[in-house]
Design a protein around this motif. Structure first.
Motif, PDB file in Angstrom:
ATOM      1  N   LEU A  17       7.160   3.696 -16.127  1.00 53.02           N
ATOM      2  CA  LEU A  17       6.027   4.585 -15.847  1.00 53.02           C
ATOM      3  C   LEU A  17       5.758   5.494 -17.037  1.00 53.02           C
ATOM      4  O   LEU A  17       4.604   5.652 -17.459  1.00 53.02           O
ATOM      5  CB  LEU A  17       6.321   5.431 -14.606  1.00 53.02           C
ATOM      6  CG  LEU A  17       5.323   6.558 -14.301  1.00 53.02           C
ATOM      7  CD1 LEU A  17       3.931   5.996 -14.025  1.00 53.02           C
ATOM      8  CD2 LEU A  17       5.806   7.395 -13.120  1.00 53.02           C
ATOM      9  N   ARG A  53      -3.273   2.193  -6.218  1.00 52.53           N
ATOM     10  CA  ARG A  53      -2.019   2.959  -6.124  1.00 52.53           C
ATOM     11  C   ARG A  53      -1.408   3.169  -7.507  1.00 52.53           C
ATOM     12  O   ARG A  53      -0.873   4.247  -7.803  1.00 52.53           O
ATOM     13  CB  ARG A  53      -1.032   2.242  -5.197  1.00 52.53           C
ATOM     14  CG  ARG A  53      -1.429   2.301  -3.725  1.00 52.53           C
ATOM     15  CD  ARG A  53      -0.298   1.852  -2.826  1.00 52.53           C
ATOM     16  NE  ARG A  53       0.007   0.436  -2.963  1.00 52.53           N
ATOM     17  CZ  ARG A  53      -0.516  -0.516  -2.190  1.00 52.53           C
ATOM     18  NH1 ARG A  53      -1.377  -0.205  -1.229  1.00 52.53           N
ATOM     19  NH2 ARG A  53      -0.168  -1.785  -2.361  1.00 52.53           N
ATOM     20  N   GLN A  54      -1.488   2.150  -8.366  1.00 51.05           N
ATOM     21  CA  GLN A  54      -0.949   2.292  -9.714  1.00 51.05           C
ATOM     22  C   GLN A  54      -1.682   3.377 -10.495  1.00 51.05           C
ATOM     23  O   GLN A  54      -1.061   4.199 -11.189  1.00 51.05           O
ATOM     24  CB  GLN A  54      -1.035   0.964 -10.458  1.00 51.05           C
ATOM     25  CG  GLN A  54      -0.397   1.015 -11.846  1.00 51.05           C
ATOM     26  CD  GLN A  54      -0.467  -0.315 -12.551  1.00 51.05           C
ATOM     27  OE1 GLN A  54      -1.568  -0.797 -12.873  1.00 51.05           O
ATOM     28  NE2 GLN A  54       0.674  -0.931 -12.790  1.00 51.05           N
ATOM     29  N   SER A 106       4.558  -1.106  -8.535  1.00 57.73           N
ATOM     30  CA  SER A 106       3.819  -0.941  -9.791  1.00 57.73           C
ATOM     31  C   SER A 106       4.728  -0.843 -11.008  1.00 57.73           C
ATOM     32  O   SER A 106       4.374  -1.321 -12.092  1.00 57.73           O
ATOM     33  CB  SER A 106       2.942   0.315  -9.724  1.00 57.73           C
ATOM     34  OG  SER A 106       1.918   0.185  -8.757  1.00 57.73           O
ATOM     35  N   PHE A 107       5.896  -0.211 -10.832  1.00 55.68           N
ATOM     36  CA  PHE A 107       6.782   0.034 -11.966  1.00 55.68           C
ATOM     37  C   PHE A 107       8.228  -0.253 -11.570  1.00 55.68           C
ATOM     38  O   PHE A 107       8.669   0.194 -10.509  1.00 55.68           O
ATOM     39  CB  PHE A 107       6.660   1.488 -12.438  1.00 55.68           C
ATOM     40  CG  PHE A 107       5.249   1.888 -12.784  1.00 55.68           C
ATOM     41  CD1 PHE A 107       4.676   1.518 -13.995  1.00 55.68           C
ATOM     42  CD2 PHE A 107       4.483   2.611 -11.876  1.00 55.68           C
ATOM     43  CE1 PHE A 107       3.369   1.866 -14.296  1.00 55.68           C
ATOM     44  CE2 PHE A 107       3.180   2.968 -12.176  1.00 55.68           C
ATOM     45  CZ  PHE A 107       2.623   2.594 -13.394  1.00 55.68           C
ATOM     46  N   ARG A 160      -3.318  -2.360  -4.666  1.00 52.41           N
ATOM     47  CA  ARG A 160      -2.194  -2.151  -5.593  1.00 52.41           C
ATOM     48  C   ARG A 160      -2.668  -1.471  -6.870  1.00 52.41           C
ATOM     49  O   ARG A 160      -2.005  -0.569  -7.395  1.00 52.41           O
ATOM     50  CB  ARG A 160      -1.527  -3.490  -5.926  1.00 52.41           C
ATOM     51  CG  ARG A 160      -0.555  -3.984  -4.878  1.00 52.41           C
ATOM     52  CD  ARG A 160       0.318  -5.101  -5.410  1.00 52.41           C
ATOM     53  NE  ARG A 160      -0.455  -6.278  -5.768  1.00 52.41           N
ATOM     54  CZ  ARG A 160      -0.731  -7.264  -4.936  1.00 52.41           C
ATOM     55  NH1 ARG A 160      -0.296  -7.210  -3.679  1.00 52.41           N
ATOM     56  NH2 ARG A 160      -1.428  -8.309  -5.331  1.00 52.41           N
ATOM     57  N   SER A 161      -3.831  -1.913  -7.376  1.00 55.86           N
ATOM     58  CA  SER A 161      -4.379  -1.316  -8.590  1.00 55.86           C
ATOM     59  C   SER A 161      -4.698   0.159  -8.379  1.00 55.86           C
ATOM     60  O   SER A 161      -4.418   1.001  -9.242  1.00 55.86           O
ATOM     61  CB  SER A 161      -5.641  -2.074  -9.006  1.00 55.86           C
ATOM     62  OG  SER A 161      -6.225  -1.491 -10.144  1.00 55.86           O
ATOM     63  N   TYR A 216       5.925   2.101  -2.724  1.00 59.63           N
ATOM     64  CA  TYR A 216       4.752   1.730  -3.512  1.00 59.63           C
ATOM     65  C   TYR A 216       4.991   1.931  -5.010  1.00 59.63           C
ATOM     66  O   TYR A 216       4.358   1.271  -5.839  1.00 59.63           O
ATOM     67  CB  TYR A 216       3.533   2.531  -3.068  1.00 59.63           C
ATOM     68  CG  TYR A 216       2.981   2.094  -1.730  1.00 59.63           C
ATOM     69  CD1 TYR A 216       2.753   0.741  -1.467  1.00 59.63           C
ATOM     70  CD2 TYR A 216       2.685   3.021  -0.738  1.00 59.63           C
ATOM     71  CE1 TYR A 216       2.242   0.330  -0.251  1.00 59.63           C
ATOM     72  CE2 TYR A 216       2.178   2.616   0.487  1.00 59.63           C
ATOM     73  CZ  TYR A 216       1.960   1.271   0.731  1.00 59.63           C
ATOM     74  OH  TYR A 216       1.455   0.857   1.943  1.00 59.63           O
TER      75      TYR A 216
END
Length: 211
Positions: free
Chosen positions: A68, A22-23, A61-62, A19-20, A57
């Motif tokens: 973002l 992808r962010q 994250s947002f 996840r990190s 995805y």
């Protein structure tokens, strides 16, 4: 091939690590688009396409595009503030006017070598309820840093209100010069920006010296 187990490990990496990653890819993609085309060009689909990720995805994250944009802006603001703080620390015992020139030179050089940062933090944010307040807050932050640093080096009789007005005037004017320079509206080089703004800074400092 690595299978996903009960711990969430897949391909040797945890779910949190994926996840990190992808962010970070989303932030980098948004920065590239913003730096080249402006904040309005940053869209969820465009960012995902550039990052090579499917839409779902993005929302891991947002919550939305504004989140973002705010994250990208905060990242660039932090980098710029770090440049200013480092320059202040490196000139803790220096002459006030000379130290201001060094700080200005450090910021101009940072923005010269990273025009995307200049466009993100000092570009036109008109129409964005997320970015406009951030820009104003950043200018106040820089003004506070300057007042806190320069105040003790000025006469005790210095009027705090006048000092803050002068500082806001200098910081706001500097931001507008950089924005115009980055937009190609000023045909000058980095050394000319530094020289001119340092002269103006010296005049503002001089206005608070004893007559």
């Amino acid at each position: 091939m690595h299978a996903q187990g009960p711990t969430g490990i897949y391909g040797g990496r945890s779910a949190e690590a994926r996840r990190s990653d992808r962010q970070l890819r989303l932030l980098a993609a948004a920065r590239e688009i913003w730096g080249a085309e402006g904040w309005a060009a940053v869209t969820m689909r465009g960012v995902c396409g550039r990052a090579g990720l499917v839409d779902r995805y993005f929302y891991q994250s947002f919550p939305d595009r504004d989140a973002l944009l705010g994250a990208v802006w905060d990242q660039e603001r932090d980098a710029l503030v770090a440049q200013v703080v480092d320059a202040f620390v490196g000139n803790a015992d220096g002459d006030l006017v000379g130290a201001l020139r060094t700080v200005i030179d450090a910021v101009v050089e940072h923005l010269r070598t990273d025009p995307a940062c200049a466009r993100i933090v000092l570009g036109d944010h008109t129409g964005s309820a997320v970015l406009e307040p951030r820009r104003r807050e950043m200018l106040r932050t820089f003004a506070d840093l300057l007042v806190d640093w320069a105040g003790p080096r000025l006469p005790q009789t210095t009027d705090p209100a006048r000092l803050r007005m002068s500082t806001l005037l200098g910081v706001g004017g500097f931001a507008e010069i950089i924005a115009a320079w980055n937009a190609g509206e000023l045909d000058v080089d980095a050394s000319q920006i530094t020289e001119h703004t340092a002269v103006v800074a010296a005049l503002l400092v001089g206005s608070h010296r004893p007559r």
